[in-house]
Design a protein around this motif. Sequence first.
Motif, PDB file in Angstrom:
ATOM      1  N   SER A 150       0.843  -1.190   0.000  1.00  0.00           N
ATOM      2  CA  SER A 150       0.000   0.000   0.000  1.00  0.00           C
ATOM      3  C   SER A 150       0.879   1.241   0.000  1.00  0.00           C
ATOM      4  O   SER A 150       2.063   1.187   0.326  1.00  0.00           O
ATOM      5  CB  SER A 150      -0.928   0.020   1.220  1.00  0.00           C
ATOM      6  OG  SER A 150      -0.184   0.190   2.410  1.00  0.00           O
ATOM      7  N   VAL A 151       0.286   2.363  -0.384  1.00  0.00           N
ATOM      8  CA  VAL A 151       0.962   3.657  -0.326  1.00  0.00           C
ATOM      9  C   VAL A 151       0.508   4.328   0.960  1.00  0.00           C
ATOM     10  O   VAL A 151      -0.603   4.840   1.050  1.00  0.00           O
ATOM     11  CB  VAL A 151       0.615   4.533  -1.550  1.00  0.00           C
ATOM     12  CG1 VAL A 151       1.338   5.875  -1.460  1.00  0.00           C
ATOM     13  CG2 VAL A 151       0.976   3.809  -2.841  1.00  0.00           C
ATOM     14  N   ASN A 152       1.345   4.308   1.964  1.00  0.00           N
ATOM     15  CA  ASN A 152       0.979   4.826   3.282  1.00  0.00           C
ATOM     16  C   ASN A 152       1.638   6.198   3.468  1.00  0.00           C
ATOM     17  O   ASN A 152       2.679   6.325   4.088  1.00  0.00           O
ATOM     18  CB  ASN A 152       1.427   3.849   4.362  1.00  0.00           C
ATOM     19  CG  ASN A 152       0.921   4.244   5.736  1.00  0.00           C
ATOM     20  OD1 ASN A 152      -0.087   4.919   5.857  1.00  0.00           O
ATOM     21  ND2 ASN A 152       1.617   3.826   6.777  1.00  0.00           N
ATOM     22  N   ALA A 153       1.026   7.223   2.897  1.00  0.00           N
ATOM     23  CA  ALA A 153       1.660   8.541   2.844  1.00  0.00           C
ATOM     24  C   ALA A 153       1.324   9.386   4.066  1.00  0.00           C
ATOM     25  O   ALA A 153       0.230   9.281   4.616  1.00  0.00           O
ATOM     26  CB  ALA A 153       1.204   9.274   1.588  1.00  0.00           C
TER      27      ALA A 153
ATOM     28  N   LYS B 156       4.352  13.549   1.560  1.00  0.00           N
ATOM     29  CA  LYS B 156       3.897  12.794   0.399  1.00  0.00           C
ATOM     30  C   LYS B 156       4.951  12.812  -0.708  1.00  0.00           C
ATOM     31  O   LYS B 156       5.240  11.796  -1.350  1.00  0.00           O
ATOM     32  CB  LYS B 156       2.579  13.356  -0.117  1.00  0.00           C
ATOM     33  CG  LYS B 156       1.407  13.212   0.840  1.00  0.00           C
ATOM     34  CD  LYS B 156       0.146  13.843   0.267  1.00  0.00           C
ATOM     35  CE  LYS B 156      -1.001  13.908   1.273  1.00  0.00           C
ATOM     36  NZ  LYS B 156      -1.424  12.600   1.757  1.00  0.00           N
TER      37      LYS B 156
ATOM     38  N   ALA C 224       7.173   9.667  -2.242  1.00  0.00           N
ATOM     39  CA  ALA C 224       7.207   9.392  -3.676  1.00  0.00           C
ATOM     40  C   ALA C 224       8.644   9.325  -4.188  1.00  0.00           C
ATOM     41  O   ALA C 224       8.964   8.500  -5.053  1.00  0.00           O
ATOM     42  CB  ALA C 224       6.423  10.463  -4.429  1.00  0.00           C
TER      43      ALA C 224
ATOM     44  N   TRP D 219      -2.031  15.306  -5.054  1.00  0.00           N
ATOM     45  CA  TRP D 219      -1.872  13.973  -4.470  1.00  0.00           C
ATOM     46  C   TRP D 219      -2.610  12.916  -5.280  1.00  0.00           C
ATOM     47  O   TRP D 219      -2.098  11.813  -5.470  1.00  0.00           O
ATOM     48  CB  TRP D 219      -2.337  13.946  -3.023  1.00  0.00           C
ATOM     49  CG  TRP D 219      -2.323  12.551  -2.453  1.00  0.00           C
ATOM     50  CD1 TRP D 219      -3.375  11.859  -1.944  1.00  0.00           C
ATOM     51  CD2 TRP D 219      -1.184  11.684  -2.346  1.00  0.00           C
ATOM     52  NE1 TRP D 219      -2.976  10.618  -1.531  1.00  0.00           N
ATOM     53  CE2 TRP D 219      -1.634  10.481  -1.770  1.00  0.00           C
ATOM     54  CE3 TRP D 219       0.145  11.812  -2.689  1.00  0.00           C
ATOM     55  CZ2 TRP D 219      -0.789   9.407  -1.528  1.00  0.00           C
ATOM     56  CZ3 TRP D 219       1.003  10.738  -2.454  1.00  0.00           C
ATOM     57  CH2 TRP D 219       0.531   9.560  -1.879  1.00  0.00           C
ATOM     58  N   ASN D 220      -3.778  13.250  -5.795  1.00  0.00           N
ATOM     59  CA  ASN D 220      -4.496  12.280  -6.623  1.00  0.00           C
ATOM     60  C   ASN D 220      -3.676  11.901  -7.851  1.00  0.00           C
ATOM     61  O   ASN D 220      -3.602  10.723  -8.235  1.00  0.00           O
ATOM     62  CB  ASN D 220      -5.850  12.848  -7.048  1.00  0.00           C
ATOM     63  CG  ASN D 220      -6.862  12.850  -5.914  1.00  0.00           C
ATOM     64  OD1 ASN D 220      -6.699  12.138  -4.932  1.00  0.00           O
ATOM     65  ND2 ASN D 220      -7.897  13.671  -6.034  1.00  0.00           N
TER      66      ASN D 220
ATOM     67  N   ASN E 128      -0.464   9.954  -6.467  1.00  0.00           N
ATOM     68  CA  ASN E 128      -0.834   8.643  -5.940  1.00  0.00           C
ATOM     69  C   ASN E 128      -1.209   7.682  -7.070  1.00  0.00           C
ATOM     70  O   ASN E 128      -0.885   6.494  -7.027  1.00  0.00           O
ATOM     71  CB  ASN E 128      -1.999   8.795  -4.965  1.00  0.00           C
ATOM     72  CG  ASN E 128      -2.271   7.530  -4.185  1.00  0.00           C
ATOM     73  OD1 ASN E 128      -1.355   6.772  -3.857  1.00  0.00           O
ATOM     74  ND2 ASN E 128      -3.531   7.286  -3.887  1.00  0.00           N
TER      75      ASN E 128
ATOM     76  N   LEU F 293       2.015   6.384  -8.491  1.00  0.00           N
ATOM     77  CA  LEU F 293       2.649   5.459  -7.561  1.00  0.00           C
ATOM     78  C   LEU F 293       1.958   4.094  -7.588  1.00  0.00           C
ATOM     79  O   LEU F 293       2.610   3.047  -7.495  1.00  0.00           O
ATOM     80  CB  LEU F 293       2.633   6.024  -6.145  1.00  0.00           C
ATOM     81  CG  LEU F 293       3.450   7.295  -5.901  1.00  0.00           C
ATOM     82  CD1 LEU F 293       3.285   7.760  -4.463  1.00  0.00           C
ATOM     83  CD2 LEU F 293       4.922   7.074  -6.227  1.00  0.00           C
ATOM     84  N   LYS F 294       0.640   4.112  -7.732  1.00  0.00           N
ATOM     85  CA  LYS F 294      -0.100   2.849  -7.748  1.00  0.00           C
ATOM     86  C   LYS F 294       0.177   2.033  -9.003  1.00  0.00           C
ATOM     87  O   LYS F 294       0.062   0.806  -8.986  1.00  0.00           O
ATOM     88  CB  LYS F 294      -1.592   3.112  -7.572  1.00  0.00           C
ATOM     89  CG  LYS F 294      -1.951   3.505  -6.145  1.00  0.00           C
ATOM     90  CD  LYS F 294      -3.440   3.643  -5.941  1.00  0.00           C
ATOM     91  CE  LYS F 294      -3.753   3.926  -4.472  1.00  0.00           C
ATOM     92  NZ  LYS F 294      -5.209   4.095  -4.239  1.00  0.00           N
TER      93      LYS F 294
END
Length: 224
Positions: free
Chosen positions: A37-40, A47, A51, A95-96, A99, A102-103
């Motif tokens: 998971s991305v736990n920012a 954030k 990244a 961030w959207n 993120n 990153l996903k």
Amino acid sequence: MKNSINLPNNRFFRRLMNRTVKRILAMTTWNPIVRASVNAPDDAEGKAALAERIQTAAALTLYLTIPPALYGTVLTDFIKAMRKAKGANQVIKAWNDLNGQLKKIMILVQACMDADLTDSAAIICEYYAFHVIGKGGAHSQVFSGEPGTAAGEIDLLLPSLKGCSYGIRLYNAARTSFVWTQPTDVAHATIGGLVSGSLQAVSVTHVLHGEAQEESQIIEVRVK
């Protein structure tokens, strides 16, 4: 603070074994499901910094090769936008975008974790700077180990879970049997009395009120 552990012979440990032996034996060959998971952090700089760590790790190729297009210029631009964002709406938008990129990397890392047959899924996840979600909840199930400072020792860094203790299991070379160490509630432990130079397979079980709860991945640690 270190907690030095030798193989125990105490009443608490025997009660734990009596309560959980059937359950533990059934879990011996079980591989827990481990998710990335991305736990920012909440702040924009946190954030962006996360990244950057994922971007740096994505170039590593020990477990898989991630296409540079996913972590190159596009990701760099999203990181810059994250740092420049001002106000709640700009931060949310930045961030959207970040993120989402990153996903795309995380999907490849997760596929590598799912295909792993060596009990290294959690290690792969951390290698690429993602957060590990283990069986049974959203908290990290990962722990790490390294050679100790004296011959025959290993040092373990255990998960940080409040209100619990840890049952540490030491496996034989074939992982067909194991022995318990004395339960501990200290997150940094040293285990001695092992074979110097060997690889020791070890796992950690979260123990609550004398009952075994969740089991970590099995990892191998080189003995000093």
